[in-house]
Design a protein around this motif. Structure first.
Motif, PDB file in Angstrom:
ATOM      1  N   ILE A 157       0.851  -1.194   0.000  1.00  0.00           N
ATOM      2  CA  ILE A 157       0.000   0.000   0.000  1.00  0.00           C
ATOM      3  C   ILE A 157       0.883   1.239   0.000  1.00  0.00           C
ATOM      4  O   ILE A 157       1.832   1.340   0.775  1.00  0.00           O
ATOM      5  N   VAL A 158       0.557   2.175  -0.877  1.00  0.00           N
ATOM      6  CA  VAL A 158       1.329   3.397  -1.066  1.00  0.00           C
ATOM      7  C   VAL A 158       0.396   4.584  -0.841  1.00  0.00           C
ATOM      8  O   VAL A 158      -0.735   4.594  -1.338  1.00  0.00           O
ATOM      9  N   THR A 167       3.079  -3.298   3.824  1.00  0.00           N
ATOM     10  CA  THR A 167       3.139  -4.479   2.967  1.00  0.00           C
ATOM     11  C   THR A 167       3.310  -5.716   3.830  1.00  0.00           C
ATOM     12  O   THR A 167       4.146  -5.740   4.730  1.00  0.00           O
ATOM     13  N   THR A 168       2.500  -6.718   3.562  1.00  0.00           N
ATOM     14  CA  THR A 168       2.645  -8.002   4.242  1.00  0.00           C
ATOM     15  C   THR A 168       3.461  -8.971   3.396  1.00  0.00           C
ATOM     16  O   THR A 168       3.882 -10.011   3.881  1.00  0.00           O
ATOM     17  N   ILE A 225      -2.519 -13.365  -5.922  1.00  0.00           N
ATOM     18  CA  ILE A 225      -3.745 -12.850  -6.526  1.00  0.00           C
ATOM     19  C   ILE A 225      -3.955 -11.436  -6.002  1.00  0.00           C
ATOM     20  O   ILE A 225      -3.868 -11.197  -4.794  1.00  0.00           O
ATOM     21  N   SER A 226      -4.221 -10.516  -6.877  1.00  0.00           N
ATOM     22  CA  SER A 226      -4.439  -9.127  -6.460  1.00  0.00           C
ATOM     23  C   SER A 226      -5.488  -8.494  -7.350  1.00  0.00           C
ATOM     24  O   SER A 226      -5.786  -8.992  -8.443  1.00  0.00           O
ATOM     25  N   ALA A 227      -6.049  -7.393  -6.878  1.00  0.00           N
ATOM     26  CA  ALA A 227      -7.104  -6.721  -7.636  1.00  0.00           C
ATOM     27  C   ALA A 227      -6.997  -5.219  -7.470  1.00  0.00           C
ATOM     28  O   ALA A 227      -6.438  -4.711  -6.497  1.00  0.00           O
ATOM     29  N   ALA A 228      -7.542  -4.512  -8.430  1.00  0.00           N
ATOM     30  CA  ALA A 228      -7.648  -3.055  -8.365  1.00  0.00           C
ATOM     31  C   ALA A 228      -8.998  -2.656  -8.933  1.00  0.00           C
ATOM     32  O   ALA A 228      -9.543  -3.336  -9.813  1.00  0.00           O
ATOM     33  N   ALA A 243      -7.739   0.952  -1.468  1.00  0.00           N
ATOM     34  CA  ALA A 243      -8.954   0.565  -2.189  1.00  0.00           C
ATOM     35  C   ALA A 243      -8.691  -0.672  -3.044  1.00  0.00           C
ATOM     36  O   ALA A 243      -7.666  -0.785  -3.710  1.00  0.00           O
ATOM     37  N   GLY A 244      -9.624  -1.622  -3.012  1.00  0.00           N
ATOM     38  CA  GLY A 244      -9.505  -2.827  -3.827  1.00  0.00           C
ATOM     39  C   GLY A 244      -8.722  -3.957  -3.198  1.00  0.00           C
ATOM     40  O   GLY A 244      -8.619  -5.037  -3.779  1.00  0.00           O
ATOM     41  N   GLU A 245      -8.175  -3.748  -1.988  1.00  0.00           N
ATOM     42  CA  GLU A 245      -7.350  -4.779  -1.339  1.00  0.00           C
ATOM     43  C   GLU A 245      -8.244  -5.817  -0.645  1.00  0.00           C
ATOM     44  O   GLU A 245      -8.128  -6.083   0.541  1.00  0.00           O
ATOM     45  N   ILE A 246      -9.123  -6.439  -1.424  1.00  0.00           N
ATOM     46  CA  ILE A 246     -10.081  -7.405  -0.878  1.00  0.00           C
ATOM     47  C   ILE A 246      -9.372  -8.647  -0.336  1.00  0.00           C
ATOM     48  O   ILE A 246      -9.865  -9.327   0.566  1.00  0.00           O
ATOM     49  N   GLY A 247      -8.191  -8.951  -0.874  1.00  0.00           N
ATOM     50  CA  GLY A 247      -7.438 -10.117  -0.415  1.00  0.00           C
ATOM     51  C   GLY A 247      -6.984 -10.024   1.025  1.00  0.00           C
ATOM     52  O   GLY A 247      -6.570 -11.020   1.623  1.00  0.00           O
ATOM     53  N   ALA A 248      -7.047  -8.821   1.620  1.00  0.00           N
ATOM     54  CA  ALA A 248      -6.662  -8.663   3.024  1.00  0.00           C
ATOM     55  C   ALA A 248      -7.659  -9.319   3.966  1.00  0.00           C
ATOM     56  O   ALA A 248      -7.333  -9.590   5.127  1.00  0.00           O
ATOM     57  N   LEU A 249      -8.888  -9.585   3.493  1.00  0.00           N
ATOM     58  CA  LEU A 249      -9.875 -10.275   4.315  1.00  0.00           C
ATOM     59  C   LEU A 249      -9.555 -11.763   4.353  1.00  0.00           C
ATOM     60  O   LEU A 249      -9.528 -12.428   3.312  1.00  0.00           O
ATOM     61  N   GLN A 250      -9.315 -12.292   5.527  1.00  0.00           N
ATOM     62  CA  GLN A 250      -8.915 -13.695   5.651  1.00  0.00           C
ATOM     63  C   GLN A 250      -9.981 -14.642   5.108  1.00  0.00           C
ATOM     64  O   GLN A 250      -9.656 -15.665   4.503  1.00  0.00           O
ATOM     65  N   ARG A 251     -11.256 -14.325   5.298  1.00  0.00           N
ATOM     66  CA  ARG A 251     -12.301 -15.243   4.861  1.00  0.00           C
ATOM     67  C   ARG A 251     -12.441 -15.274   3.345  1.00  0.00           C
ATOM     68  O   ARG A 251     -13.102 -16.184   2.804  1.00  0.00           O
ATOM     69  N   VAL A 252     -11.840 -14.307   2.652  1.00  0.00           N
ATOM     70  CA  VAL A 252     -11.815 -14.366   1.194  1.00  0.00           C
ATOM     71  C   VAL A 252     -10.954 -15.533   0.720  1.00  0.00           C
ATOM     72  O   VAL A 252     -11.242 -16.184  -0.282  1.00  0.00           O
TER      73      VAL A 252
END
Length: 368
Positions: A157-158, A167-168, A225-228, A243-252
């Motif tokens: 994230i910037v 960044t993880t 896997i990443s999205a924007a 914005a768009g960092e849906i992959g940060a949700l563990q249940r995803v």
């Protein structure tokens, strides 16, 4: 004697006239005659000729004799001196680095190159960026080979000022402060960072599968896997750049879906995605595993399209086919599923375009 106020007004007017001519030459690419410039800028021919003389003295434009179109003396044309500096776009992650170089307008002057290596350590990342920038400058056809602007895409994230904040994927990069190292290494250049997938989305808007006014989701499949999200032709950033960092949700569970896919690809992902001989079952399972997260993004912004991008041959087409049916039960309106033609080069192309924007701002702010 000229009053201070009048002198200031004249200087401001002179600067505005110069920027009008520079803007036209930047947008057109050139060469343009003084008459064409006068018509385009709505300035007088005399004013344009005075501006051109100043820009030539400042080495901001070039002059050339045009091919004659009949009888009479050949006209002179003028073009932006886009080769007086180099713009560079970099895409770096824990598994390798890629880069591309262009002139100030972003026209490619050194082709895309990628080096696979372990770059999880911050010090190694700094070294790799420095080395690939120097190699791209050496290969560039621009002269002089001076770095004007550098944009680096990272898996993190910037913030709005172009500084990495989280960044993880490569946490050691923040501890080392790559930003500060690069500013010391290239003190004369404008340097910025951005999220790699957001840069890829910007490239899709500029030269890819997303229209100028469209709303879309870009889904990238590679080492992760990443999205924007793109909303009405602009890459969505959000309050913190996340914005768009849906992959940060563990249940995803996108990482788990990718791990299961890799486990089923005993002979490699390329073979798994081949149209003939690949595994339809594994691809369908993977699409189902990532569809909940993608569906959440689709419901959030109601896009015209989902653009699937992957550097794995045939993966984009096969995943788009599989995701189309998965989204049918997860969206009120199923968007068009498209594939990217930019592939692995997309983040670098987006970074080069951002560097070109920085080079333009710097060029137009110069005194002449």
């Amino acid at each position: 004697m000229t009053s201070p106020a009048l002198g200031t007004d004249l200087a401001a007017m002179r600067r505005l006239n110069g920027q009008a001519v520079l803007t036209t030459l930047w947008d057109e690419g050139g060469p343009l005659t003084a008459s064409r410039l006068a018509a385009s800028t709505e300035l007088s021919r005399t004013t344009v000729e005075a501006v051109l003389a100043e820009l030539l003295d400042a080495d901001l434009i070039r002059s050339e004799q045009l091919r004659p179109r009949g009888a009479g003396r050949p006209a002179r044309g003028y073009r932006l001196a886009a080769d007086r500096g180099v713009s560079v776009g970099i895409d770096i992650g824990p598994h390798g680095i890629a880069g591309i170089a262009g002139d100030l307008r972003g026209t490619v002057t050194a082709p895309h190159r990628r080096i696979e290596q372990d770059l999880s350590g911050g010090a190694d990342a700094v070294t790799a960026i420095t080395e690939i920038v120097e190699a791209l400058l050496e290969e560039s056809t621009a002269s002089p080979r001076e770095l004007a602007a550098l944009t680096v895409g990272i898996p993190g994230i910037v913030d709005a000022d172009g500084h990495p904040v989280k960044t993880t994927v490569v946490p050691d990069w923040l501890a080392v402060d790559i930003d500060a190292h690069l500013r010391r290494m290239f003190p004369g250049a404008t340097i910025a960072f951005d999220n790699d997938t957001k840069l890829a989305a910007f490239a899709e808007i500029e030269n890819g599968a997303i229209g100028a006014d469209e709303t879309a989701v870009l889904l990238r499949i590679g080492n992760r896997i990443s999205a924007a999200s793109v909303v009405e032709g602009r890459v969505a950033r959000g309050a913190h750049g996340a914005a768009g960092e849906i992959g940060a949700l563990q249940r995803v569970a996108w990482p788990q879906a990718q791990q299961r896919l890799s486990a089923r690809a005993e002979d490699g992902l390329e073979l798994l995605f081949r149209r003939h001989g690949g595994s339809d079952e594994a691809i369908a399972e993977f699409a189902a595993g990532i569809a909940d997260g993608l569906g959440a993004l689709v419901l959030a912004i109601d896009p015209h399209a989902v653009v699937v991008s992957s550097s794995i041959p045939e993966a984009s087409d096969r995943l788009a086919d599989a995701l189309r049916s998965e989204l049918a039960g997860r969206a009120l309106f199923v968007p068009e599923l498209r594939t990217s033609s930019l592939g692995a080069a997309a983040p670098c192309l987006g970074a080069l375009a951002v560097s070109s924007v920085s080079a333009r701002k710097r060029l137009f702010s110069q005194e002449y």
